[in-house]
Design a protein around this motif. Structure first.
Motif, PDB file in Angstrom:
ATOM      1  N   GLN A   8      31.917  41.332  41.098  1.00 10.55           N
ATOM      2  CA  GLN A   8      31.940  41.860  39.736  1.00 10.55           C
ATOM      3  C   GLN A   8      30.739  42.739  39.452  1.00 10.55           C
ATOM      4  O   GLN A   8      30.873  43.778  38.815  1.00 10.55           O
ATOM      5  CB  GLN A   8      31.953  40.710  38.729  1.00 10.55           C
ATOM      6  CG  GLN A   8      33.347  40.213  38.436  1.00 10.55           C
ATOM      7  CD  GLN A   8      33.324  39.019  37.494  1.00 10.55           C
ATOM      8  OE1 GLN A   8      33.590  37.919  37.917  1.00 10.55           O
ATOM      9  NE2 GLN A   8      33.027  39.225  36.240  1.00 10.55           N
ATOM     10  N   GLY A  37      34.202  30.282  35.912  1.00 11.99           N
ATOM     11  CA  GLY A  37      33.082  29.635  35.252  1.00 11.99           C
ATOM     12  C   GLY A  37      32.889  30.227  33.863  1.00 11.99           C
ATOM     13  O   GLY A  37      32.380  29.574  32.946  1.00 11.99           O
ATOM     14  N   CYS A  71      41.158  37.745  35.131  1.00  8.71           N
ATOM     15  CA  CYS A  71      39.924  36.975  35.262  1.00  8.71           C
ATOM     16  C   CYS A  71      38.657  37.850  35.303  1.00  8.71           C
ATOM     17  O   CYS A  71      38.246  38.334  34.265  1.00  8.71           O
ATOM     18  CB  CYS A  71      40.045  36.049  36.476  1.00  8.71           C
ATOM     19  SG  CYS A  71      38.853  34.706  36.434  1.00  8.71           S
ATOM     20  N   GLY A  72      38.063  38.075  36.467  1.00  8.85           N
ATOM     21  CA  GLY A  72      36.870  38.925  36.518  1.00  8.85           C
ATOM     22  C   GLY A  72      37.146  40.304  35.930  1.00  8.85           C
ATOM     23  O   GLY A  72      36.292  40.899  35.255  1.00  8.85           O
ATOM     24  N   ASP A 126      31.202  36.583  41.347  1.00 10.05           N
ATOM     25  CA  ASP A 126      30.155  37.179  40.502  1.00 10.05           C
ATOM     26  C   ASP A 126      29.540  38.388  41.212  1.00 10.05           C
ATOM     27  O   ASP A 126      29.235  39.408  40.593  1.00 10.05           O
ATOM     28  CB  ASP A 126      29.074  36.136  40.186  1.00 10.05           C
ATOM     29  CG  ASP A 126      29.564  35.088  39.175  1.00 10.05           C
ATOM     30  OD1 ASP A 126      30.731  35.177  38.741  1.00 10.05           O
ATOM     31  OD2 ASP A 126      28.776  34.194  38.828  1.00 10.05           O
ATOM     32  N   ASN A 133      40.611  29.731  37.990  1.00  7.39           N
ATOM     33  CA  ASN A 133      39.362  29.260  38.615  1.00  7.39           C
ATOM     34  C   ASN A 133      38.240  30.160  38.135  1.00  7.39           C
ATOM     35  O   ASN A 133      38.010  31.239  38.670  1.00  7.39           O
ATOM     36  CB  ASN A 133      39.470  29.314  40.138  1.00  7.39           C
ATOM     37  CG  ASN A 133      38.235  28.731  40.815  1.00  7.39           C
ATOM     38  OD1 ASN A 133      37.223  28.486  40.159  1.00  7.39           O
ATOM     39  ND2 ASN A 133      38.312  28.530  42.113  1.00  7.39           N
ATOM     40  N   GLN A 183      37.146  39.927  32.193  1.00  8.15           N
ATOM     41  CA  GLN A 183      35.764  39.811  31.703  1.00  8.15           C
ATOM     42  C   GLN A 183      35.092  41.180  31.663  1.00  8.15           C
ATOM     43  O   GLN A 183      34.344  41.512  30.744  1.00  8.15           O
ATOM     44  CB  GLN A 183      34.975  38.870  32.612  1.00  8.15           C
ATOM     45  CG  GLN A 183      35.490  37.432  32.607  1.00  8.15           C
ATOM     46  CD  GLN A 183      34.856  36.568  33.689  1.00  8.15           C
ATOM     47  OE1 GLN A 183      34.157  37.066  34.570  1.00  8.15           O
ATOM     48  NE2 GLN A 183      35.112  35.263  33.642  1.00  8.15           N
ATOM     49  N   LEU A 198      40.944  38.085  44.112  1.00  9.95           N
ATOM     50  CA  LEU A 198      40.872  36.645  44.373  1.00  9.95           C
ATOM     51  C   LEU A 198      42.252  36.008  44.297  1.00  9.95           C
ATOM     52  O   LEU A 198      43.112  36.455  43.541  1.00  9.95           O
ATOM     53  CB  LEU A 198      39.968  35.970  43.344  1.00  9.95           C
ATOM     54  CG  LEU A 198      38.462  36.169  43.502  1.00  9.95           C
ATOM     55  CD1 LEU A 198      37.719  35.346  42.456  1.00  9.95           C
ATOM     56  CD2 LEU A 198      37.981  35.782  44.890  1.00  9.95           C
ATOM     57  N   TYR A 199      42.437  34.940  45.063  1.00  6.95           N
ATOM     58  CA  TYR A 199      43.646  34.110  44.975  1.00  6.95           C
ATOM     59  C   TYR A 199      44.922  34.936  44.998  1.00  6.95           C
ATOM     60  O   TYR A 199      45.850  34.725  44.213  1.00  6.95           O
ATOM     61  CB  TYR A 199      43.592  33.212  43.723  1.00  6.95           C
ATOM     62  CG  TYR A 199      42.236  32.628  43.508  1.00  6.95           C
ATOM     63  CD1 TYR A 199      41.670  31.787  44.479  1.00  6.95           C
ATOM     64  CD2 TYR A 199      41.474  32.951  42.401  1.00  6.95           C
ATOM     65  CE1 TYR A 199      40.391  31.288  44.315  1.00  6.95           C
ATOM     66  CE2 TYR A 199      40.189  32.453  42.235  1.00  6.95           C
ATOM     67  CZ  TYR A 199      39.655  31.633  43.197  1.00  6.95           C
ATOM     68  OH  TYR A 199      38.393  31.151  43.041  1.00  6.95           O
TER      69      TYR A 199
HETATM   70  N1  GLN Z   1      33.329  35.244  38.617  1.00  9.63           N
HETATM   71  C1  GLN Z   1      34.069  34.998  37.409  1.00  9.63           C
HETATM   72  C2  GLN Z   1      33.959  33.569  36.885  1.00  9.63           C
HETATM   73  O1  GLN Z   1      33.686  32.668  37.638  1.00  9.63           O
HETATM   74  C3  GLN Z   1      35.516  35.382  37.619  1.00  9.63           C
HETATM   75  C4  GLN Z   1      36.216  34.514  38.617  1.00  9.63           C
HETATM   76  C5  GLN Z   1      37.629  34.960  38.899  1.00  9.63           C
HETATM   77  O2  GLN Z   1      37.957  36.143  38.841  1.00  9.63           O
HETATM   78  N2  GLN Z   1      38.472  34.013  39.274  1.00  9.63           N
HETATM   79  O3  GLN Z   1      34.145  33.342  35.703  1.00  9.63           O
END
Ligand code: GLN
Length: 241
Positions: free
Chosen positions: A65, A152, A93-94, A62, A150, A97, A15-16
């Motif tokens: 992921q 959630g 980020c993802g 999501d 960015n 997580q 992403l990004y």
């Molecule tokens: N899907 C995950 C979230 O919204 C990770 C988003 C991301 O990697 N920017 O938290």
């Protein structure tokens, strides 16, 4: 000298502009005469992860992921051992997580994580979006790191953190902390991509990886003017000096 960088799931977690981190690592090595092998690893790849010096995993939707989670569980042991043995890992980020126990997505589904690290992430109402500036906890100079977030998901943990928030939200928008550092593994919510505007973080990752294999204490200085101009533009925008 030579480094092998494994880009994990570039088709599902990117992403990004996260791939910019790979390009940045590669260029800053090559400008110093360090050879780089980039290995793209994704679902059904038959690749020996044991050859990897730097693991990189970007962020994802999501959906992306959950596909990755199902494939990656088979490598849980290899990745746990690699991180415990001080392999260098950058997870955005993802990807960050994903290294934890689980992620509860925006509609309440529980996506199991690798459980390599002891934390969970849960989506809450309202995404955390915007520029981020941190004061880093790695002892890097300059002290600031800049990026874009960015997400959630909100992550809470007791590990060391990458930095204290000067502007933005970071791990959860509540405790003023960003990212996670365990041995040579860094997790962060910073996209951007994060490395091109933070060459001191890129060089920290390169040097840490080289130290695992070679007798080396510092990297050759290279011209960073353009990179720090981009970095300082963000600081100027938020009046941070
Ligand atoms: N899907 C995950 C979230 O919204 C990770 C988003 C991301 O990697 N920017 O938290």
């Amino acid at each position: 000298m030579e480094l092998t960088i494994c880009h994990m799931y570039p088709d599902l977690l990117n992403l990004y502009g996260d791939i910019g981190n790979i390009i940045n690592l590669k260029k800053r090595c090559e400008w110093r005469g360090i050879k780089v092998n980039i290995v793209n690893f994704t679902v059904d790849s038959d690749i020996d992860l044991g050859e990897t010096d730097v693991f990189f995993m970007g962020g994802g939707s999501d959906r992306g992921q959950s596909i990755v989670y199902s494939d990656l569980t088979q490598y849980q042991k290899i990745l746990t051992n690699a991180i415990e043995d001080r392999a260098v890992f950058l997870a955005i980020c993802g990807g960050y997580q994903l290294l934890g126990e689980s992620y509860i997505d925006a509609v309440g589904n529980r996506i199991p994580g690798l459980g390599v690290l002891d934390y969970t992430t849960e989506s809450e109402d309202g995404r955390l979006i915007g520029n981020v500036v941190l004061k880093n906890h790695l002892g890097l100079k300059p002290e600031t790191l800049v990026g874009f977030e960015n997400h959630g998901g909100r992550t809470y943990h007791d590990y060391d953190t990458l930095g204290t928030i000067l502007t933005g939200n970071g791990n959860n928008g509540k405790d003023n902390l960003e990212g996670m550092v365990y041995k040579n593994c860094i997790g962060t919510y910073l996209h951007g991509p994060v490395l091109p505007k933070n060459p001191h973080l890129t060089d920290h990752i390169i040097l840490t990886a080289l130290k695992q294999k070679y007798d080396i204490n510092k990297l050759e200085q290279i011209d960073d003017k353009l990179e720090y101009k981009a970095h300082n533009n963000v600081l100027d925008r938020y009046g941070i000096y």
